[in-house]
Design a protein around this motif. Structure first.
Motif, PDB file in Angstrom:
ATOM      1  N   LEU A 117       0.572  -1.198  -0.040  1.00  0.00           N
ATOM      2  CA  LEU A 117       0.074   0.243   0.000  1.00  0.00           C
ATOM      3  C   LEU A 117       1.092   1.284  -0.075  1.00  0.00           C
ATOM      4  N   VAL A 118       1.731   1.343   0.812  1.00  0.00           N
ATOM      5  CA  VAL A 118       2.680   2.540   1.046  1.00  0.00           C
ATOM      6  C   VAL A 118       3.454   2.883  -0.319  1.00  0.00           C
ATOM      7  N   VAL A 119       4.188   1.574  -0.716  1.00  0.00           N
ATOM      8  CA  VAL A 119       5.114   1.929  -1.788  1.00  0.00           C
ATOM      9  C   VAL A 119       4.190   2.029  -3.172  1.00  0.00           C
ATOM     10  N   SER A 120       3.102   2.070  -3.129  1.00  0.00           N
ATOM     11  CA  SER A 120       2.191   2.528  -4.384  1.00  0.00           C
ATOM     12  C   SER A 120       1.338   3.582  -4.534  1.00  0.00           C
ATOM     13  N   ALA A 121       1.526   4.062  -3.064  1.00  0.00           N
ATOM     14  CA  ALA A 121       0.397   5.138  -3.061  1.00  0.00           C
ATOM     15  C   ALA A 121       0.660   6.483  -4.234  1.00  0.00           C
ATOM     16  N   ASP A 122       1.882   6.575  -4.558  1.00  0.00           N
ATOM     17  CA  ASP A 122       2.119   7.649  -5.400  1.00  0.00           C
ATOM     18  C   ASP A 122       1.450   7.252  -6.908  1.00  0.00           C
ATOM     19  N   TYR A 123       1.092   5.986  -7.197  1.00  0.00           N
ATOM     20  CA  TYR A 123       0.265   5.671  -8.342  1.00  0.00           C
ATOM     21  C   TYR A 123      -1.009   6.308  -8.344  1.00  0.00           C
ATOM     22  N   PHE A 124      -1.516   6.800  -7.287  1.00  0.00           N
ATOM     23  CA  PHE A 124      -2.866   7.367  -7.067  1.00  0.00           C
ATOM     24  C   PHE A 124      -2.896   8.796  -6.538  1.00  0.00           C
ATOM     25  N   THR A 125      -3.584   9.517  -6.690  1.00  0.00           N
ATOM     26  CA  THR A 125      -3.716  10.943  -6.309  1.00  0.00           C
ATOM     27  C   THR A 125      -4.989  11.352  -5.340  1.00  0.00           C
ATOM     28  N   GLY A 126      -4.849  12.580  -4.897  1.00  0.00           N
ATOM     29  CA  GLY A 126      -6.059  12.950  -4.082  1.00  0.00           C
ATOM     30  C   GLY A 126      -6.486  12.273  -2.976  1.00  0.00           C
ATOM     31  N   ASP A 127      -7.617  12.161  -2.881  1.00  0.00           N
ATOM     32  CA  ASP A 127      -8.529  11.388  -1.752  1.00  0.00           C
ATOM     33  C   ASP A 127      -7.888   9.869  -1.763  1.00  0.00           C
ATOM     34  N   ASP A 128      -7.933   9.205  -3.024  1.00  0.00           N
ATOM     35  CA  ASP A 128      -7.467   7.895  -3.191  1.00  0.00           C
ATOM     36  C   ASP A 128      -6.034   7.650  -2.449  1.00  0.00           C
ATOM     37  N   ARG A 129      -5.195   8.469  -2.892  1.00  0.00           N
ATOM     38  CA  ARG A 129      -3.869   8.279  -2.048  1.00  0.00           C
ATOM     39  C   ARG A 129      -4.048   8.460  -0.739  1.00  0.00           C
ATOM     40  N   ASP A 130      -4.736   9.409  -0.168  1.00  0.00           N
ATOM     41  CA  ASP A 130      -4.711   9.695   1.247  1.00  0.00           C
ATOM     42  C   ASP A 130      -5.296   8.305   1.736  1.00  0.00           C
ATOM     43  N   TYR A 131      -6.240   7.984   1.206  1.00  0.00           N
ATOM     44  CA  TYR A 131      -7.030   6.682   1.818  1.00  0.00           C
ATOM     45  C   TYR A 131      -6.097   5.465   2.066  1.00  0.00           C
ATOM     46  N   ILE A 132      -5.292   5.097   0.955  1.00  0.00           N
ATOM     47  CA  ILE A 132      -4.382   4.107   1.048  1.00  0.00           C
ATOM     48  C   ILE A 132      -3.432   4.426   2.037  1.00  0.00           C
ATOM     49  N   LEU A 133      -2.873   5.485   2.215  1.00  0.00           N
ATOM     50  CA  LEU A 133      -1.834   5.421   3.407  1.00  0.00           C
ATOM     51  C   LEU A 133      -2.696   5.378   4.774  1.00  0.00           C
ATOM     52  N   SER A 134      -3.904   5.864   4.694  1.00  0.00           N
ATOM     53  CA  SER A 134      -4.470   5.848   6.036  1.00  0.00           C
ATOM     54  C   SER A 134      -4.992   4.346   6.421  1.00  0.00           C
ATOM     55  N   LEU A 135      -5.330   3.463   5.246  1.00  0.00           N
ATOM     56  CA  LEU A 135      -5.507   2.248   5.544  1.00  0.00           C
ATOM     57  C   LEU A 135      -4.138   1.344   5.928  1.00  0.00           C
ATOM     58  N   ALA A 136      -3.163   1.896   5.367  1.00  0.00           N
ATOM     59  CA  ALA A 136      -1.855   1.045   5.844  1.00  0.00           C
ATOM     60  C   ALA A 136      -1.591   1.555   7.246  1.00  0.00           C
ATOM     61  N   ASP A 137      -1.505   2.888   7.668  1.00  0.00           N
ATOM     62  CA  ASP A 137      -1.330   3.162   9.144  1.00  0.00           C
ATOM     63  C   ASP A 137      -2.085   2.369  10.072  1.00  0.00           C
TER      64      ASP A 137
END
Length: 764
Positions: free
Chosen positions: A428-448
């Motif tokens: 999730l973390v290493v791929s977050a930059d494949y996404f933008t905006g709310d989706d990127r924030d959601y992925i990092l939130s889920l990982a945390d």
């Protein structure tokens, strides 16, 4: 004796050959043949891909002064390679009355295997035995004439000798095959021209004591014969030179970390073993092993000549550590080709992508994402539309289906494994930059959120195994899903009778990946304590060194009496796990050399690392010696990859699975996530103050909720995000001053969940 057809059809039920391999070999050019050697002879030969073994074995009987000897049963041979990274095996069999030298050479340009032979000895005569098992079928047709041939549907082979055969015979295994002829008559007396529709075997008496055999494969008997004859017409020495040069050229790209001569040799051999397992019909495909565990005791259409995404990526990471970026890149491209429409990968599959077993393993979805990130990190990968789509599709699958997995990395149980959780969070973390905006924030939130909850799912406080060790707790092998009782639930151990065991009583080495991926530090008290526990419960000291069991109470291994695993058994130690423990030693500042040396000494005659080693009393009748390979798979590609990665980690103190973005985001510490994500598959009943709550499902829903015992109950419709999840978010402001959040669901079609849920708020 000559009759139209050999008697005894269809012969005994077939088995595969022994998994006790001396070496594997293949060419790096146009040829699509892979061969394995075991007990001093060729056994499985694969064509036209690594997933399709075509013979059980190709061996020899020597008639000599005083009797006859089947060389694989005599087991008196020496084995060598010209260089550790050049798989051109030479085998020398010696007995009182004979000497037989063999060199096994995959033809560099044709789908053909060459065997150069030289026999000496008074009155010695040489006979070749060939056991076809074309495409794993139980029924083959065999024909014995000027050469030896076999067919099954659209697959054919032909064995030809440059000096020809004096006589040949086809028969059915166990009744009219050549070995039975020698056993009954002391020599070759049968010359049956054909044996059709069964488990067949072929024999030929070689006209010359020195020469070359050619085993060709094609879709037709004519094609196989053409390849065999053409290969014999080619200069053997020129073919050998081409073969040698292809491997020498490949080895020029190897970058082995500084090591002792012995370790450097083992590292080059391990890289070669991994390379040998790469397919050429399906470039980048890498099967787990060119063997069938306990193959000589049963027939198995899959064995380990299947692609497991986990094993494949573990091996690709190892290739990256020794500079073989192109090889690892082909594997990534191959995995892009085998990804399912939903973003996942099959549990395992043939090299062409056909699924074999039907389970879903979440780590096998995360690992290709990590491989893409690793190739980017070393500067070998620039983003392309297929690679970007693979990553996004895999992440959407992880988001929708994580963090629980239908199966752990040992393919046995559902729930939360520290290993799988680590892979998911990193992906999730290493791929977050494949996404933008709310989706990127959601992925990092889920990982945390998942990272913070690892201990809730997999760390047992004051568990049964703490007794007598003065430990407050430990990581368990796997925490069952909430519906199965969570960390206090029961696990049904596979491969043992009556295997039901409390989850808190089972430990493994999975938690070490929390350190290896940078989610926890090596000095974390919980990690340190669990290392003490696995060293006390799972470590075994053998004559060859240190190894570890997968988990306490494992059943995947030979029975106590040495009989082969048959669905039940007793788990045996794995050299691979010595490598995992060695990684931890390197990261906490200990010497990893005892673990590396153990892996070196637990090998077979050719230096291949097995899946398991024997830990019982010597049982020569079963070929079992303490500390040496058992009847499980050998080689295990994953184990060879682990040796390479540990060698690199010893030098750099940085595991291949560690990424800068993980190290900077978490610094090895359990995070405090701003939002926890509640799902029925991973619920929670309490939460600390200051956190938001996201109630989530894969389908739209209406949330009926209230606070502090259903006060001010109301409905709220879920909102879809760009990753396929439907969510209702409660911010810290929404929850401030309240003690509980009570809720239930109504689906999009109006059906109520029928169950109430509650989360206690502001828990300290």
């Amino acid at each position: 004796m000559t009759t139209p057809t050999a008697p005894g059809a269809p012969g005994l039920n077939p088995t595969w050959s022994s998994s006790d391999k001396d070496m594997i070999t293949t060419e790096l050019g146009a040829s699509r043949v892979w061969a394995t050697l075991g007990h001093g002879i060729v056994n499985e030969v694969y064509w036209p891909s690594t997933g399709r073994p075509q013979i059980r074995d190709l061996g020899f009987i020597i008639a000599h002064k005083g009797g006859w000897t089947e060389v694989k049963r005599a087991d008196t041979y020496l084995f060598s390679l010209p260089k550790p990274y050049v798989p051109l095996p030479t085998v020398v069999h010696e007995g009182e009355h004979y000497r037989l030298e063999l060199e096994v050479l995959p033809h560099p340009l044709r789908d053909c295997l060459l065997i150069r032979y030289a026999l000496s000895g008074e009155d010695a005569r040489l006979y070749v035995l060939l056991a076809p098992h074309l495409d794993g079928a139980r029924e083959n047709d065999a024909v014995a004439g000027k050469d030896l041939s076999a067919t099954h549907n659209a697959t054919a082979l032909c064995l030809r000798a440059d000096g020809g055969f004096l006589r040949t015979s086809a028969g059915f295994v166990g009744t009219s095959d050549g070995w039975q002829d020698f056993s009954a008559n002391g020599g070759m007396t049968w010359t049956f021209p054909e044996a059709k529709g069964g488990n067949v075997a072929l024999m030929g008496e070689l006209a010359s004591d020195n020469g070359v055999l050619a085993l060709g494969f094609s879709e037709t008997p004519e094609g196989a014969r053409t390849l065999a004859r053409s290969s014999l017409a080619d200069s053997y020495d020129e073919s050998r030179d081409i073969f040698m040069k292809s491997w020498e050229d490949w080895a020029q790209h190897l970058r082995i970390p500084y090591a002792s001569p012995e370790l450097e040799e083992a590292a080059r051999r391990s890289a070669m073993v991994i390379k040998c397992h790469e397919d050429r019909t399906y470039a980048g495909a890498m099967v787990a092993s060119l063997s069938v565990p306990w193959g000589s005791s049963h027939d198995d259409a899959g064995g380990y000549h299947l692609v497991w995404t986990r094993d494949t990526v573990e091996a690709a990471f190892a290739l990256i550590t020794v500079g073989l970026y192109e090889d690892a890149g082909r594997t990534l491209d191959y995995l892009i080709g085998t990804q399912a429409e939903d973003g996942s990968w099959a549990q395992n599959y043939f090299p062409d992508g056909r699924g074999y077993w039907s389970g879903k393993q979440m780590d096998e979805v995360a690992l290709p994402v990590m491989l893409a990130a690793k190739l980017r990190a070393v500067g070998h990968l620039t983003n392309s539309p297929p690679e970007e789509e693979m990553v996004r599709s895999a992440i959407r699958f992880i988001v929708r289906n994580g963090p629980m997995s239908d199966q752990d990395r040992w393919e046995e149980n559902a729930g939360a494994s520290p290993f799988t959780l680590a892979m998911l969070i990193v992906a999730l973390v290493v791929s977050a930059d494949y996404f933008t905006g709310d989706d990127r924030d959601y992925i990092l939130s889920l990982a945390d959120s998942w990272n913070e909850r690892i201990e809730d799912w997999t760390y047992s406080v004051n568990g049964h195994l703490c007794a007598g060790l003065d430990l407050p707790g430990y990581y368990i092998r796997l925490g069952p899903r909430a519906v199965d009782g969570g960390i206090d639930g029961i696990i049904s151990r596979r491969n043992v009778q009556h295997g039901e065991t409390p989850a808190g009583d089972l430990i493994g080495l999975e938690f070490l990946y929390l350190v290896r991926t940078g989610l926890r530090t090596a000095e974390d008290r919980r990690i340190v304590d669990t290392v003490k526990l696995i060293d006390a419960k799972l470590r075994v000291e053998l004559p060859t060194g240190i190894a570890y069991y997968r988990y306490n109470g494992d059943g995947y291994g030979e029975h106590e009496d040495g009989k082969p695993f048959d669905g039940l058994g007793v788990g045996r130690p794995w050299p691979l796990l010595a490598g995992e423990r060695g990684h931890y030693a390197a990261l906490i500042g200990e010497d990893p050399m005892p673990y590396l040396n153990s892996m070196l000494r637990m090998t077979g005659k050719g230096g291949l690392i097995p899946e398991q080693v024997w830990d019982g009393e010597p049982m020569p009748e079963h070929g079992l010696v303490p500390g040496e390979p058992s009847g499980s798979a050998m080689p295990l590609v994953w184990a060879h990859g682990e040796l390479l990665k540990l060698l690199a980690t010893q030098t750099t103190r940085r595991p291949a699975e560690l990424f800068d973005v993980i190290a900077s985001r978490y610094a090895g510490k359990r995070p405090s996530a701003m939002t926890w994500h509640w799902r029925e598959s991973s619920p929670f009943t309490e939460i600390a103050a200051g956190k938001s709550i996201s109630i989530e499902a894969c389908d739209p829903f209406i949330l009926h909720f209230g606070l502090d015992g259903w006060e001010h109950a109301q409905d709220k419709a879920s909102v879809a995000n760009g990753l396929g999840m439907h969510c209702v978010l409660f911010t810290t402001a929404d929850l401030e001053g309240h003690k509980t959040l009570d809720f239930t669901f109504r689906s999009g079609n109006g059906e109520w969940e029928g169950k109430d849920f509650a989360i206690a708020l502001a828990v300290t």
